[in-house]
Design a protein around this motif. Sequence first.
Motif, PDB file in Angstrom:
ATOM      1  N   SER A  14      -4.586  67.566 -24.269  1.00  0.00           N
ATOM      2  CA  SER A  14      -4.497  67.408 -22.755  1.00  0.00           C
ATOM      3  C   SER A  14      -4.124  68.731 -22.165  1.00  0.00           C
ATOM      4  N   PRO A  15      -4.765  69.313 -21.006  1.00  0.00           N
ATOM      5  CA  PRO A  15      -4.319  70.714 -20.432  1.00  0.00           C
ATOM      6  C   PRO A  15      -2.995  70.591 -19.964  1.00  0.00           C
ATOM      7  N   ILE A  16      -2.328  69.413 -19.740  1.00  0.00           N
ATOM      8  CA  ILE A  16      -0.897  69.254 -19.149  1.00  0.00           C
ATOM      9  C   ILE A  16       0.008  69.733 -20.088  1.00  0.00           C
ATOM     10  N   PRO A  17       0.959  70.442 -19.768  1.00  0.00           N
ATOM     11  CA  PRO A  17       2.215  70.924 -20.728  1.00  0.00           C
ATOM     12  C   PRO A  17       2.708  70.085 -21.342  1.00  0.00           C
ATOM     13  N   LEU A  18       2.945  70.336 -22.693  1.00  0.00           N
ATOM     14  CA  LEU A  18       3.444  69.499 -23.415  1.00  0.00           C
ATOM     15  C   LEU A  18       4.972  68.942 -23.268  1.00  0.00           C
ATOM     16  N   TYR A  19       5.749  69.655 -22.640  1.00  0.00           N
ATOM     17  CA  TYR A  19       7.042  69.175 -22.215  1.00  0.00           C
ATOM     18  C   TYR A  19       6.979  68.003 -21.124  1.00  0.00           C
ATOM     19  N   VAL A  20       5.756  68.065 -20.160  1.00  0.00           N
ATOM     20  CA  VAL A  20       5.495  67.133 -19.223  1.00  0.00           C
ATOM     21  C   VAL A  20       5.009  65.755 -19.807  1.00  0.00           C
ATOM     22  N   GLN A  21       4.116  65.914 -20.858  1.00  0.00           N
ATOM     23  CA  GLN A  21       3.793  64.776 -21.628  1.00  0.00           C
ATOM     24  C   GLN A  21       4.885  64.002 -22.347  1.00  0.00           C
ATOM     25  N   VAL A  22       5.721  64.721 -22.893  1.00  0.00           N
ATOM     26  CA  VAL A  22       6.898  64.210 -23.552  1.00  0.00           C
ATOM     27  C   VAL A  22       7.850  63.414 -22.421  1.00  0.00           C
ATOM     28  N   ALA A  23       7.822  64.248 -21.333  1.00  0.00           N
ATOM     29  CA  ALA A  23       8.916  63.637 -20.579  1.00  0.00           C
ATOM     30  C   ALA A  23       8.096  62.319 -19.791  1.00  0.00           C
ATOM     31  N   ASP A  24       6.796  62.185 -19.575  1.00  0.00           N
ATOM     32  CA  ASP A  24       6.168  61.181 -19.169  1.00  0.00           C
ATOM     33  C   ASP A  24       6.141  59.700 -20.291  1.00  0.00           C
TER      34      ASP A  24
END
Length: 246
Positions: A14-24
């Motif tokens: 995904s183009p979404i930053p990894l830390y945002v994905q982990v937070a989600d």
Amino acid sequence: MADHNDDRGLLNGSPIPLYVQVADIIRYRIGRGVWAEGSLLPPIEVLMKEFSVSRVTVRQALQLLARSGLIQVQRGVGTLVLKGGAGEHPVKVETTLQALVEAYRGDTPVVTNISDSSTPPRLTDADGTPAAHYHHLRRVHARQGVKYCVISIYLEKTVFEKAEQRFRDEIILPVLMSLDLTVAQAKQSITIAKADLEVARLLDMPLGDPIANVRRVLVDADNTIIYVAEATYRGDYIHLEMDLKA
């Protein structure tokens, strides 16, 4: 060093930053009760291994969740869950107009008006026939000090003039339905997205946190559009439940 290694794993597509994905993912699990309120999250090393990401990425994810008030990072103790899944969805998105009106009728959030103008709504051919003029109200709703919704409402001008002050002071849909009007059709759509800069600022929430965009359109017997609402809810303040037809 481990902190500077490339983050590899299932999150990379995904183009979404990894830390945002982990937070989600962490937010989702807390919401589902995997980690209950008052409990500790697994250690950073465990999260690093599970998500195949660096220590920096996990820390950034935890900082994002801490800013939203979901967790608290305590040095020497661990990461404490401050808000659990139960009771975190005070706004239910109803799926019938009557149920929606009834739900709003007893609702008394703190309403802050941020725009009061004659701006017309953005409409499509499928919405119905546009009225000649509209009145636009934009406001933020809050409950117990938490801003949970920013909403733009467009009322056909003659409808707005029937109860101007009530529309400005109260929840609009119950006021609208108390007038001598015929609503021939009501449509609602829901889109899941992430908070942009404006929404993050208005709702005091982190950039990129989940939101739900809800759009409602009401037309009268002549197919004229008399009401359009474009609402954005915090993702942790909305609950959708539907009856499935057999």
